[in-house]
Design an enzyme around this catalytic site. Structure first.
Site, PDB file in Angstrom:
ATOM      1  CG  PHE A   1      -1.956  -1.022   1.253  1.00 16.35           C
ATOM      2  CD1 PHE A   1      -2.830  -1.160   0.184  1.00 16.35           C
ATOM      3  CD2 PHE A   1      -2.105  -1.873   2.339  1.00 16.35           C
ATOM      4  CE1 PHE A   1      -3.815  -2.132   0.186  1.00 16.35           C
ATOM      5  CE2 PHE A   1      -3.090  -2.843   2.346  1.00 16.35           C
ATOM      6  CZ  PHE A   1      -3.946  -2.974   1.276  1.00 16.35           C
TER       7      PHE A   1
ATOM      8  CB  THR B   1      -1.843  -2.454  12.303  1.00 14.98           C
ATOM      9  OG1 THR B   1      -2.198  -1.328  11.493  1.00 14.98           O
ATOM     10  CG2 THR B   1      -3.054  -3.338  12.502  1.00 14.98           C
TER      11      THR B   1
ATOM     12  CG  HIS C   1      -0.887  -7.918   7.889  1.00  6.21           C
ATOM     13  ND1 HIS C   1       0.300  -8.359   8.416  1.00  6.21           N
ATOM     14  CD2 HIS C   1      -0.552  -7.048   6.903  1.00  6.21           C
ATOM     15  CE1 HIS C   1       1.306  -7.781   7.789  1.00  6.21           C
ATOM     16  NE2 HIS C   1       0.818  -6.975   6.865  1.00  6.21           N
TER      17      HIS C   1
ATOM     18  CE1 TYR D   1      11.346   4.960  38.255  1.00  4.98           C
ATOM     19  CE2 TYR D   1      10.324   5.817  36.281  1.00  4.98           C
ATOM     20  CZ  TYR D   1      10.878   4.762  36.975  1.00  4.98           C
ATOM     21  OH  TYR D   1      10.945   3.528  36.397  1.00  4.98           O
TER      22      TYR D   1
ATOM     23  CB  VAL E   1       7.530   4.321  29.301  1.00  6.11           C
ATOM     24  CG1 VAL E   1       7.285   5.565  30.152  1.00  6.11           C
ATOM     25  CG2 VAL E   1       7.309   3.061  30.112  1.00  6.11           C
TER      26      VAL E   1
END
Lengths: 516, 516
Positions: A101, A174, A213, A358, A379
């Site tokens: 694509f 995805t 997929h 933290y 994160v």
């Protein structure tokens, strides 16, 4: 490697303020040179071979094998980019790129990404960058409106009593959207069956059509599902390679009868292979019988659903648990940008939340803000919302729709050309801007010879450097995929590719006749 | 949402070539405006409040709640960025940013990222972008040389008989590096115990010090490990909060005696909380007894190891299975860029490989190339190698080392200041450019009052907008983290922050005395 070792004893001598990697004048100078490079690149990419003729290992033979000790003028670096990197690129930005694509792009997206790179914030919590968090949430709500997703998927607001449970996050791929929802569904199913730790995982099952997929089946393995319980459901030409809900129901019921626990179904709107569309509503109805999570993967075709005439492909979305689509594919937003919306963010954060000391702060503890780290694998996170918002803000809904419709119109033109030449066949109905076609077996040509002719056609086309197409296998047949939509593409490029396809096919057919 | 619906019947009327989102002149114009914005931003960011004083939901009140139908001039969009986005940013680029770890950056990195965004390729396979794949491999080998990693971690070459089993990949986050190696180790352990599918997963155990980043424990859950088998090993001041190999051995042996299967150990070089360094070599020796995978997370401090005087923190790396570090933290490479090296890429690809028909190509099938999709969670991937290579190519090893040493020198200066003021204490020894300090309890001040004073100090500092510090809890004490290294930072910013800390502490101490 002795050359890169400085004398440890000498390091105290370095001036603290000597090296300024973000000196504003230098930044401006480097970026202006980069913009000049990009301008030249876009002006010339059409004439470059789409697929480069380089051998494995070529780059190492052109660049130094070891990092330099001293610095180099930026012009020298850019010269190496021009002379060593560019010739080895597969040019996704080329208007002659018809493979996979397209990764569509736009001036606004590149500008947004550039600004985000320069600000270089890490918005893991709301506090760590309120603007980035709120921009991401706003961009997702805007896009949800363009897609007419039900309000239950929207963030509505950060803060305020009216906040629902829905919401979204921008991820890199995805696959990550699949993984985080799979993990949430897995944990919910484990709780439902009263599993002692993860002991119950061997009973959990997941489902998808065989056209789904490959990354879905990989994500299931990453999340620890048993390979035997990852069910790939056969499809065929009777459903245009879409998932048959009756077959799904039958398999799920048999699994339940065998003591297994249906946990998750992935429905695809626009499969990679042939753009098949699984029937979302019917799948949601089947899933509801078993309390299984339904995810819609609309990575490519989701973008088309901003046009009313394509929106019906998402019918039933109000009954699914999550949906993802990637503006980096077809909504002119450079990589990476995969949007995931879920109906109940608490189900995601329940599995993904962390709370290290933290990162603790008053805003998070108030419960009025979204900490986006709790809806993703990692994160750290880039300020991806900016480019997505800038694309929508700059171009507006009408231009975005025009962009989709222009690509679809070009694909339709190509499809009409294929249909008008009786040497070819369109293998599956075209739903969006991908045309799956092949040289068809005629005059006693066997399927094997036809497959070989099609493979030869693809390889010769790609070797010319004037077009790049990928292939797939549908119903056992070798099929060429012609994906329209690279952002520099115009009608003339599609016409040229078609002329090249016809001419090359003529050559191949003549050779086949000679050989026979 | 009626306003965004165009008339479906009218869509045929759109001109195919009307909208050019990548028009080279428009791209240049938008990017020049963006560069001007960045120039102004870097010139002014020092004077902006580091932490913004905005309330949750602020952005939605300033921008439109729904996407516009029509397009807008780019200047209008940039005006909204300036007026609505910038005031809500936490400015990681500010020289007064001392929180978390800095996200360091450079002109070369931003230029590399910009060029990659414009080319916008998706190098999932070698063929899909040979230059991007080879550049990533080369950049990883260069960085491995700077870090003096053993040759067993290097790609050596793509193609050619001399290729070893080692190699690397650039990922988005440390979490992904942990996840993919955890999954590989998990699958290897399942095979080792002859597990029927994943049934054996309940016996597999993983280990890390309690100071390990929370994302490790999350990654373990994502990979399906049983929460009860994810062992957080207590640390204390006796090891400066590093993992004690004797304790690790004891726990692993007890697990084996209980029929469990030690599978993976995460060692951290430079913990997020206090920059503790787990003893890599000793941990590898313990792990070897149980055939457990050892991963080194050197996300932050790995960058320092390009300097010979810090390299000893990686001693023993030749005996571990994988190591990751993030140049987007401390090697002047904008987000995102986490480098993962493994000694045996086959163990990774064995768990992560996919082979869909539409990606099949001769180069992949020849076995002479690396398809980087098989070393990560997703399929799509940005051309991240370019910016990392451009940083090393432009600045060279000497300047990169200077950058690290300059930050460390500034941190040492700050540490000396703290030590010279007897109201404060340095809580753990400084290893790199992070100083963990606090107001110490004196003159009969209780630990509770000291904790409260430190929390108050942090909050007041952060409210000024003139500095942003984060905190942690070490050994039960509330501790301020002062992380030096934001790329615009100079010695004067560190000095000013110290003056502000002293003045604010004086105010707080006077109030405490008054209250008492």
């Amino acid at each position: 490697m002795g050359s890169i070792d400085a004398n440890p004893a000498a390091f105290e001598a370095f001036a603290v303020d000597g090296f300024q990697p973000l000196n504003a004048d230098e930044v401006r100078s480097y970026l202006h040179k980069s913009v000049d490079f990009i301008y030249d690149y876009y002006k010339s990419v059409e004439s470059l071979p789409v697929l480069p003729a380089v051998e494995p290992g070529y780059l190492r033979r052109q660049l130094q094998p070891a990092p330099p000790t001293s610095s180099a003028p930026f012009d020298v670096v850019m010269k190496e980019v021009r002379e060593a990197v560019v010739p080895g690129m597969t040019h996704w930005a080329s208007p002659n790129f018809f493979a996979f694509f397209p990764s569509t792009n736009s001036a606004a997206a590149i500008a947004g990404e550039l600004i985000a790179s320069a600000m270089n914030t890490v918005g893991f919590t709301w506090q760590a960058n309120p603007a980035a968090t709120e921009m991401e949430v706003l961009a997702l709500d805007w896009l949800a409106q363009l897609l007419r997703l039900p309000a239950s998927f929207m963030n509505r607001s950060t803060g305020g009593a009216a906040r629902g449970t829905g919401g979204g996050v921008i991820l890199g791929t995805t696959s990550e959207a699949m993984l985080v929802t799979l993990v949430s569904a897995r944990d919910a199913a484990l709780r439902r069956v009263g599993s002692d730790g993860v002991a119950g995982i061997t009973r959990l099952t997941v489902y998808a059509a065989d056209q789904t997929h490959s990354t879905f089946f990989k994500a299931c393995r990453l999340a620890g599902f048993d390979p035997a319980n990852i069910k790939s459901i056969p499809t065929g030409p009777d459903t245009d390679y879409a998932l048959d809900p009756a077959k799904l129901l039958e398999i799920m019921q048999a699994d339940v009868d065998a003591g297994l626990v249906p946990t998750y179904i992935c429905a695809t709107v626009g499969t990679t292979s042939s753009n098949a569309v699984d029937p979302v509503g019917a799948i949601a109805d089947v899933a509801a019988r078993f309390s299984a999570w339904v995810h819609i993967d609309a990575a490519y075709a989701g973008s088309a659903c901003i046009c009313p005439e394509f929106r019906h492909h998402l019918a039933g979305v109000e009954r699914v648990d999550s949906i993802s689509m990637s503006p980096h594919k077809w909504l002119m937003t450079c990589l990476d940008c995969t949007c995931l919306w879920v109906r109940d963010t608490h189900r995601l954060t329940g599995s993904l939340e962390t709370n290290p000391e933290y990162l603790k702060n008053d805003a998070s503890e108030s419960g009025t803000v979204t900490d986006l780290k709790d809806m993703q694998v990692g994160v750290g996170r880039r300020f991806r919302g900016l480019k997505l918002w800038m694309v929508m803000r700059t171009y507006g809904a009408a231009k975005l729709q025009e962009h989709i419709r222009s690509d679809v119109a070009m694909a339709k033109m190509f499809e009409d050309n294929v249909r008008s030449d009786d040497r070819f066949e369109v293998v599956v109905p075209r739903n969006f801007a991908l045309v799956c076609f092949r040289i068809k077996p005629r005059h006693g040509m066997t399927e094997e010879v036809a497959d070989e002719a099609n493979r030869e056609l693809m390889e010769r086309l790609n070797r010319t450097g004037k077009a790049y197409l990928a292939h797939t296998v549908v119903g056992g047949k070798f099929v060429l995929r012609f994906a329209v939509g690279s952002s520099l593409q115009e009608e003339r490029h599609v016409r040229s590719a078609w002329e090249l396809i016809k001419k090359t096919t003529t050559e191949i057919m003549e050779e086949i006749v000679v050989v026979e």
